[in-house]
Scaffold this motif. Structure first.
Motif, PDB file in Angstrom:
ATOM      1  N   HIS B 390     -47.186 -50.958  41.769  1.00 43.70           N
ATOM      2  CA  HIS B 390     -46.383 -50.009  42.545  1.00 43.70           C
ATOM      3  C   HIS B 390     -45.883 -48.915  41.610  1.00 43.70           C
ATOM      4  N   LEU B 391     -45.887 -47.685  42.107  1.00 42.90           N
ATOM      5  CA  LEU B 391     -45.447 -46.539  41.318  1.00 42.90           C
ATOM      6  C   LEU B 391     -44.341 -45.810  42.061  1.00 42.90           C
ATOM      7  N   ARG B 392     -43.384 -45.273  41.288  1.00 40.34           N
ATOM      8  CA  ARG B 392     -42.410 -44.348  41.868  1.00 40.34           C
ATOM      9  C   ARG B 392     -42.635 -42.984  41.239  1.00 40.34           C
ATOM     10  N   LEU B 393     -42.731 -41.954  42.094  1.00 41.86           N
ATOM     11  CA  LEU B 393     -43.032 -40.605  41.625  1.00 41.86           C
ATOM     12  C   LEU B 393     -41.766 -39.763  41.581  1.00 41.86           C
ATOM     13  N   ALA B 394     -41.721 -38.820  40.608  1.00 47.60           N
ATOM     14  CA  ALA B 394     -40.569 -37.927  40.500  1.00 47.60           C
ATOM     15  C   ALA B 394     -40.540 -36.907  41.623  1.00 47.60           C
TER      16      ALA B 394
END
Lengths: 344, 429
Positions: B390-394
């Motif tokens: 899982h990734l969180r993007l700016a």
């Protein structure tokens, strides 16, 4: 974008002199479109399919634009040779109606064909470009480089090139190299990293995934960018024919005084003189590649137009470098060795 | 050496991109050399060069692998290290061929070659059957959703052209392929060394009634780019020449330069600029001074819009029908390509279309185990691992599920310090 990318809106103000009122050969005038009048109507779905040339052009333009978006100071290697002329044509299309937003760089061996240099200067003038010249002759004159025993200057271009890249602060260098030219070039990425010494490490190349461009690098490193990677010699000529791109005259059949050496025809000139046993004769020839006069041979040909050349190239049984380049015959891995050191 | 026919060189047929895959020594480069040679696409000076080298090495026959193994280290070791691109044409099609390495150490190069391929030709040695690299490359082809996979059961001459061996190996491969979700697998018994079933059907395999490799390549359907319901246009640059305009009449020109990566756009179409969500309408499509009434993937064009809305490099112009709501939380499969391992909570850059945004890997969920073909728990990913994260993007990106849209779902994971590409990413829903 977090770093480096120029603000898109500063693109135009950044770029050089406007080139007002010079119509471009390959760029037809604006034609009015019928669809604007009837905005909601969709054209027939069976519009003509994109050709292979359309696909190659689209890829080339996309790479050029992406590099301009990602790098601080790109530069284009421009020799006046056919591949670099096609590169300029793509760049012109990529940014129209803004001018090409980067300068051009020529590494001049001092042994160039005079008609190619004349063409180079005329193109620079026509397109309003800034030209940087890195002169191999200067390096020889002041002792930084020594003339080779065999007289060829192609391998001597590497240091002046790397010096020009460093002193110009260029972080992306466009070249017209194609993968079909040579087996080491067949291994090169479209966007290819050079370390701070300008070296190519073919065993540790960056993965190049889908058509996503990653031009990031550490300070001191730079990228070599080859938007024509997937073009063949035949594609280049078909594109030159289709877009009616002007080239130096020596790409087409002409009469020239030549002599035979290593199964190639060499022009008689200040940098290539026949030896006692070599007979000078007048032949109808053309050049398939244009480089240093001392190591670039001509081929016998009657091809007077781009259409003639397309037919000739389609029927050829020998590669362009095999037919015309003495410097690639130095060894099995001559090109790879030059490239590792920083050659284009 | 036959003369290449002019019709072959001047073909206006479709373009097919193929990549080779398979374990080391399965004969990939030899197969490529054979394909080039037997379709008369090797020029006389190239052939003379490999004949000379083969003689120098004391080989009794010409080693066609030397046609693509162009690096010094490759020739010295007799292996392929990096992708070699070759171009050839028949009367029906033009081909871009990526000859990829087999060594596990160079898997990243196989991913490079496969990511743009329409077809992967996966070789297996008939004597060895399915090896770990066979599974890995099949997994890569499955993940990247390469439309076609052809399995060449190679060196069939070394098992006396045995139908039983071919049957066993192709059954084993089909089982692996099914486990990975690859639907269409073609299997062909081949000998790249002797040319059996490469271009011409072989008389040595009378029990095999299918096409030769080339016959199959000539007839495979190629998917047109853009199977998404709408169009997708990542903006690369804003073209606003002002006083520098090539034509003084165009000083007020304002256009958005980019490439249609999916679908088609027609003058008059309603569009949305993501991630802002602002709407406008296309009033012009330019290609280097020529005005078009429509454009389609993969064309590079410049769009003019009716309204002067704020659009910058990295934004994406899409059609209202495209289901690509910008998101900041993304689940994805990563194909890890770097010696440097992935750590949970690591900070990276994501490059998607023309956008580069900062990203944090919030969790590593699992890793694909190539033996069991199942996901196993993992806390990090190392070189050549395939895993779910899982990734969180700016900043939000208008991604799509890779399964429905390659350009909407494909991204790079980039090391912010070195700029190196660490992983190939594919968005999952």
């Amino acid at each position: 974008m977090s770093t480096q990318a120029i603000a898109p809106d500063t693109l135009a103000p950044d770029i050089g002199t406007p080139d007002i009122g010079t119509p471009d050969i390959g760029t037809p005038d604006i034609v009015s479109t019928t669809a604007t009048a009837d905005a909601g109507r969709r054209p027939a779905p069976d519009a003509p399919a994109l050709t292979q040339l359309d696909l190659l052009e689209a890829e080339g333009i996309a790479v050029i634009r992406e590099i301009v978006g990602e790098s601080r100071r790109p530069v284009l290697l421009f020799s006046g040779g056919k591949d670099s002329v096609v590169m300029l044509h793509l760049a012109r299309k990529a940014f129209w109606p803004a001018p090409i937003p980067f300068p051009v760089l020529h590494v001049d061996t001092g042994h160039n064909f005079p008609e190619v240099l004349t063409f180079r200067d005329a193109e620079v003038e026509r397109l309003g470009l800034r030209l940087h010249v890195a002169s191999v002759q200067d390096w020889i004159d002041d002792g930084r480089l020594a003339e080779r025993a065999d007289g060829t200057r192609n391998p001597l271009q590497t240091l002046p090139l790397l010096d020009a890249i460093e002193s110009g602060g260029f972080d992306a260098v466009f070249g017209g190299g194609r993968r079909d030219e040579e087996k080491a070039r067949a291994k090169e990425r479209i966007v290819s990293l050079r370390d701070e010494f300008g070296q190519w490490d073919p065993r540790n190349q960056r993965p190049e995934l889908w058509d996503l461009v990653n031009a990031r690098h550490r300070p001191g490193e730079h990228m070599r960018v080859f938007p024509l990677s997937n073009w063949t010699e035949l594609d280049v000529w078909r594109y030159i024919e289709r877009e009616r791109i002007a080239l130096p005259e020596l790409y087409y059949a002409h009469q020239r005084q030549v002599f035979r050496r290593d199964a190639m025809w060499f022009a008689v000139g200040p940098y290539s003189q026949p030896r006692a046993s070599e007979v000078v004769e007048t032949r109808t020839v053309r050049y398939r590649t244009v480089g240093d006069m001392s190591c670039t041979g001509a081929v016998e040909s009657d091809a007077a137009t781009a259409a003639d050349v397309v037919l000739e190239v389609a029927a050829t049984t020998i590669t362009e470098r095999g037919a015309t380049r003495g410097d690639d015959r130095l060894s099995e891995a001559a090109m790879e060795d030059r490239k590792k050191e920083g050659y284009f | 050496m036959g003369t290449p026919t002019i019709t072959a060189g001047l073909t206006h047929g479709t373009l097919l991109r193929l990549a080779t895959a398979g374990s080391v020594d399965d004969g990939k480069s030899t197969l490529v050399g054979r394909l080039l040679h037997d379709t008369k696409n090797v020029l006389s000076d190239q052939l003379a060069a490999v004949e000379r080298v083969s003689r120098d090495r004391g080989l009794s026959a010409t080693d066609l692998a030397l046609l693509t193994d162009g690096l010094r280290a490759e020739r010295e070791q007799g292996i392929t290290i990096d992708v070699a691109y070759r171009y050839f044409a028949t009367a029906r099609r033009s081909y871009i061929l990526a000859d990829c390495p087999g060594h596990v150490q160079y898997t990243r190069n196989t991913v490079t070659g496969s990511s743009t391929a329409d077809v992967v030709v996966l070789l297996t040695d008939a004597r060895k059957g399915v090896l770990e690299q066979t599974r890995r490359h099949l997994a890569v082809a499955a993940l990247l959703r390469v439309p076609h996979v052809i399995v060449a059961v190679n060196k069939i001459d070394l098992v006396d052209f045995s139908q039983a061996v071919f049957g066993q190996v192709s059954r084993d491969i089909r089982a692996v392929a099914t486990g990975l979700g690859v639907e269409h697998v073609h299997a062909i018994p081949t000998s790249a060394l002797t040319g059996d079933n490469i271009v011409e059907p072989s008389l040595n395999t009378p029990w095999y009634e299918g096409p030769s490799l080339l016959e199959l390549l000539e007839t495979l359907p190629v998917d047109a780019a853009g199977d998404e319901p709408g169009f997708r246009f990542p903006v690369q640059l804003v073209v606003r020449p002002q006083q520098a305009a090539l034509d003084p009449a165009l000083v007020d020109y304002r256009g958005y330069a980019g490439r249609l990566v999916a679908g088609r756009v027609v003058v008059g179409d309603e569009v949305i600029a993501e991630p802002s969500g602002r709407r406008s309408r296309v009033v012009g499509i330019d290609l280097g001074g020529r005005e078009l009434s429509e454009a389609r993937a993969p064309q590079s064009v410049t769009l003019r819009l009716a309204d002067d809305i704020d659009i910058a490099r990295g934004d994406t112009i899409v059609s209202p029908g495209l289901a690509a709501e910008p998101v900041k939380e993304v689940s994805a499969v990563l194909c890890w390509l770097s010696d440097e391992s992935l750590a949970s909570r690591g900070r990276y850059l994501v490059k998607h279309g023309s956008a580069t945004v900062q990203a944090i890997v919030t969790s590593v969920d699992s890793r694909l185990d190539l033996d069991s073909l199942s996901d196993v728990p993992a806390s990090g990913l190392g070189l050549n691992d395939i895993g779910r994260v899982h990734l969180r993007l700016a900043k939000p990106l208008p991604v799509s599920d890779y399964a429905t849209s390659r350009p909407g779902g494909a991204f790079l994971l980039v090391d912010p310090a070195s700029g190196g590409t660490l992983a190939a990413g594919m968005v999952t829903s």
